[in-house]
Design an enzyme around this catalytic site. Structure first.
Site, short mmCIF file in Angstrom:
data_model
loop_
_atom_site.label_atom_id
_atom_site.label_comp_id
_atom_site.label_asym_id
_atom_site.label_seq_id
_atom_site.Cartn_x
_atom_site.Cartn_y
_atom_site.Cartn_z
N SER A 129 4.59 2.39 7.81
CA SER A 129 4.25 1.31 6.88
C SER A 129 5.43 0.91 6.01
O SER A 129 6.20 1.75 5.57
CB SER A 129 3.12 1.74 5.97
OG SER A 129 1.93 1.60 6.67
N HIS A 154 0.81 -1.23 0.00
CA HIS A 154 0.00 0.00 0.00
C HIS A 154 0.84 1.27 0.00
O HIS A 154 0.36 2.34 -0.31
CB HIS A 154 -1.01 -0.01 1.17
CG HIS A 154 -0.45 0.35 2.50
ND1 HIS A 154 0.03 -0.60 3.39
CD2 HIS A 154 -0.27 1.55 3.11
CE1 HIS A 154 0.47 0.01 4.48
NE2 HIS A 154 0.29 1.32 4.32
N ASP A 167 -0.20 -7.52 1.79
CA ASP A 167 0.37 -6.17 1.73
C ASP A 167 1.90 -6.25 1.66
O ASP A 167 2.61 -6.03 2.63
CB ASP A 167 -0.09 -5.39 2.97
CG ASP A 167 0.18 -3.90 2.85
OD1 ASP A 167 0.58 -3.46 1.75
OD2 ASP A 167 0.01 -3.19 3.87
N1 ARG Z 1 -0.94 1.97 7.65
C1 ARG Z 1 -0.13 2.71 8.52
C2 ARG Z 1 0.95 3.51 7.71
O1 ARG Z 1 0.70 3.84 6.58
C3 ARG Z 1 0.54 1.80 9.48
C4 ARG Z 1 -0.25 1.88 10.77
C5 ARG Z 1 0.20 1.02 11.82
N2 ARG Z 1 -0.63 1.26 12.95
C6 ARG Z 1 -0.43 0.76 14.15
N3 ARG Z 1 -1.18 1.11 15.14
N4 ARG Z 1 0.41 -0.13 14.33
O2 ARG Z 1 1.95 3.95 8.21
#
Ligand code: ARG
Length: 702
Positions: free
Chosen positions: A646, A490, A548
């Site tokens: 991420s 993503h 992902d």
């Molecule tokens: N999807 C999030 C990003 O783009 C990652 C989030 C992780 N969240 C968590 N509480 N561990 O960075």
């Protein structure tokens, strides 16, 4: 006065020649070398500031001498006032001053006033400004005389007789010898051309008496090409040999077609008879030095038909095997293992025919197989070790090494050139070794115990595999070898293939444009999103983040260093068990900032399936995302990954000294907004994708 009575016309003619010769020998009076050399004013006495320069040269074969008869000069220390100096070929040989008695001059001075043969003597005299008393000066007589080369010149070496004459000398020889071209050596005439003779005898000069000194004999034998010459030596062989077996005098047999030199032979035992030369052109040479009294040798020679030799060509065997072969016989020649015919063919066998000239046709040769320089990748990581020359023939060995300590050699380091022309190791393995990256071993050991929530600052080199992505989405990635990085799908799903920049070798995310920071900038060449990841749907419509994961092929190979090293991939399908500790790191959101300028890490543990299945509500999607088997979730009180982390790595075991190597077991994927303080993040389970990663990388090769 010469009075000759001429008896006839012939005598008259001889007389004319003689007088012509006398005329030529008689040197003109002006060059007659004898006379006085006196100081100016002698005997009345010399004046102040008087000087004299005198010089004469002896003709070739003569020497010049000065005999001082009288010497009366002013006496001074080192003769610095008045002096007479005598030079031979420019070199000072005597300095004189004061007064000397004639007897003293005769015995102590005159014998040394002599030039070399053909050399020059010069004399200088000078007086200074004052004379306290009148001095008569000096008088000498100079003459040239013949130089006796025969007795006085060690360089003259007439081997027999030496005859001195005025101006030179000549050598001559005893009866039976003649003077060699060097005009000094007496030798015997003992060379003979016996071409066309089919039998005969050849002996050392004067045989059966002792052979002459300085002999240089050569007997040439030549018969029809289908015949060979054979030699029979008499038993009473005696050629001078030194105690250590070296030949002082020597007999050698030279053949043409095949061209060989047999011998030298010397001592008391003759070469075996019959001695077959396999040649129809033979030269028998005999040389002796200037000393000794040995008897020599005698050889009877004859001819017989040529035969073909048992060895058709080296490094082969012939079948059927015989000691020799006759005209018309045929053999199969098989090259030894590792040898092939004429090197460019792959054949190892051929049929040869014996000719009446004793030659095998065709005259192929067996040459060693050449494996050539092995093909290795051009990136320079796998290297061949050799000092000055790379030998690539049969049985030669080559050695491999990797260019740096960040790689290990997979396979053998030694390969041998096999008989089939392949480089092999361990018997028959043909595949070349590979240099693979050393993974998961930071050079700097993590020593401390510890948003990233609840995270601590990482130091340079502690997490050398993490890469920072700043645009279009901030996130992280992990270097898995020198050409590939892995991240979350993503993060890169809307990114163009080759526009992504990744930064490595840094902890401070603000230093990427700082030229001094040593940050390594990598560019993507290709982005491969996992085929089962659903792309292109708005976040509001997304129900899960299954699969992902994405691979990024870098545009060029990365140079590893202490701050930039790859992480290991986990074992295929290894499981993440509840309570397992790992370390997550990234430049994402912290308690105080929306993105951390410094790289943070936190040690967190894997939660049970039950805890993870209770998925959080995600405001952006207005629903609870679905947990799949391709994920695990982890966290710890007060510690979690967060937005903008991420794609960053979750490694196990937890970073701590002695836990190396580390494996990339998870990729930061999704989770509740951190401010909810649930401390529960969801990670892509990398172990389930190792096969896909390896296959994908393999497909992109080359
Ligand atoms: N999807 C999030 C990003 O783009 C990652 C989030 C992780 N969240 C968590 N509480 N561990 O960075």
């Amino acid at each position: 006065m010469l009075i000759v009575l001429f008896s006839n016309r012939f005598d008259r003619f001889r007389m004319m020649r003689l007088s012509l010769l006398l005329l030529l020998l008689h040197r003109p009076a002006c060059s007659l070398l004898l006379g006085w050399v006196d100081s100016p004013g002698y005997p009345a006495g010399y004046l102040p500031h008087a000087s004299l320069n005198w010089s004469r040269c002896a003709p070739k074969g003569h020497t010049l001498s000065i005999r001082l008869m009288h010497l009366d000069l002013e006496e001074s220390k080192d003769c610095e006032n008045d002096a007479v100096k005598i030079f031979s070929n420019g070199n000072l040989i005597s300095v004189l001053c004061g007064g000397r008695e004639f007897e003293d001059l005769e015995s102590n001075v005159n014998p040394s006033l002599l030039s070399s043969p053909g050399g020059c003597l010069s004399l200088t005299f000078h007086s200074d400004y004052s004379n306290t008393k009148r001095h008569t000066g000096f008088r000498g007589f100079y003459t040239d005389q013949d130089f006796d080369e025969c007795n006085d010149d060690p360089d003259n070496a007439c081997t027999h007789f030496c005859h001195n004459h005025i101006g030179g000398y000549r050598c001559s020889c005893r009866h039976g010898y003649y003077l060699d071209g060097d005009n000094h050596t007496c030798t015997v005439s003992c060379s003979e051309d016996l071409s066309g003779r089919h039998s005969g005898d050849i002996s050392s000069p004067s045989w059966p008496a002792s052979y002459a000194e300085n002999a240089n004999c050569q007997h040439t034998l030549s018969v029809e090409p289908t015949l060979q010459l054979e030699m029979h030596f008499s038993e009473d062989f005696d050629v001078e040999q030194s105690p250590d077996g070296q030949c002082i005098d020597a007999l050698t047999i030279e053949t043409r077609n095949p061209s060989r030199i047999l011998g030298p032979f010397c001592g008391h035992s003759p070469p075996p008879s019959p001695f077959l030369t396999h040649s129809h052109h033979v030269k028998i040479r005999f040389t002796s030095d200037g000393y000794g009294s040995n008897k020599g040798f005698t050889i009877h020679f004859k001819t017989r038909a040529k035969v073909c030799p048992a060895v058709v060509t080296p490094y082969s065997t012939a079948t059927p095997q015989q000691p020799e072969y006759h005209e018309g016989q045929t053999v199969t020649v098989t090259c030894d293992l590792g040898y092939i015919i004429n090197s460019e063919e792959t054949r190892t066998e051929y049929v040869a025919h014996c000719q009446n000239t004793g030659e095998w046709t065709p005259n192929n040769i067996c040459e060693p197989v050449d494996c050539g320089v092995p093909e290795i990748p051009e990136d320079g990581i796998l290297q061949l070790v050799y000092s000055d020359e790379l030998n690539t023939q049969y049985k030669d060995q080559i050695h491999f090494t990797c260019s740096s300590k960040y790689y290990t050699l997979e396979g053998d380091d030694t390969y041998t050139c096999s008989a089939s022309g392949d480089w092999v190791s361990g018997g028959d393995k043909k595949e070349m070794p590979k240099c693979t990256e050393v993974c998961g071993k930071p050079e700097k050991h993590h020593a401390s115990v510890a948003r990233i929530l609840g995270g601590r600052d990482a130091t340079m080199g502690e997490i050398p595999w993490i890469l920072l992505i700043k645009w279009p989405n901030r996130g992280g990635a992990s270097l898995i070898n020198d050409r590939w990085a892995v991240t979350a799908a993503h993060v890169v799903e809307l990114v163009e293939e080759s526009s992504l920049k990744l930064y490595g070798g840094l902890v401070d995310g603000r230093t990427i444009s700082d030229a001094l920071s040593n940050v390594v900038v990598m560019e993507s060449e290709k982005i491969i999103i996992h085929p089962n990841y659903i792309t292109g749907i708005p976040l509001s419509e997304r129900t899960n983040f299954d699969n992902d994961i994405a691979l990024i092929r870098l545009a060029s190979r990365v140079n590893f260093g202490p701050n930039l090293l790859p992480i290991c991939l986990p074992e295929v399908n290894s499981v993440m068990t509840e309570g397992e500790q790992g370390t997550v790191s990234g430049w994402g959101k912290t308690e105080s900032r929306s993105a951390s300028p410094s790289l943070k890490y936190a040690h967190i543990g894997v939660y049970s399936l039950a805890v993870c299945a209770n998925t959080p509500y995600i405001p952006a999607t207005d629903q609870h995302m679905t947990m799949t088997a391709n994920m695990f979730c982890a966290g710890a009180p007060g510690k979690d990954s967060c937005q903008r982390d991420s794609g960053s790595p979750f490694v196990s075991p937890m970073l701590a000294e002695g836990n190396e190597p580390y494996f990339l077991t998870g990729i930061v994927s999704w989770g509740p907004p951190c401010q909810q303080r649930q401390y529960k993040g969801y990670y892509t389970k990398v172990a389930g994708y190792v096969d896909w990663i390896k296959e994908t990388m393999e497909q992109q090769k080359g």
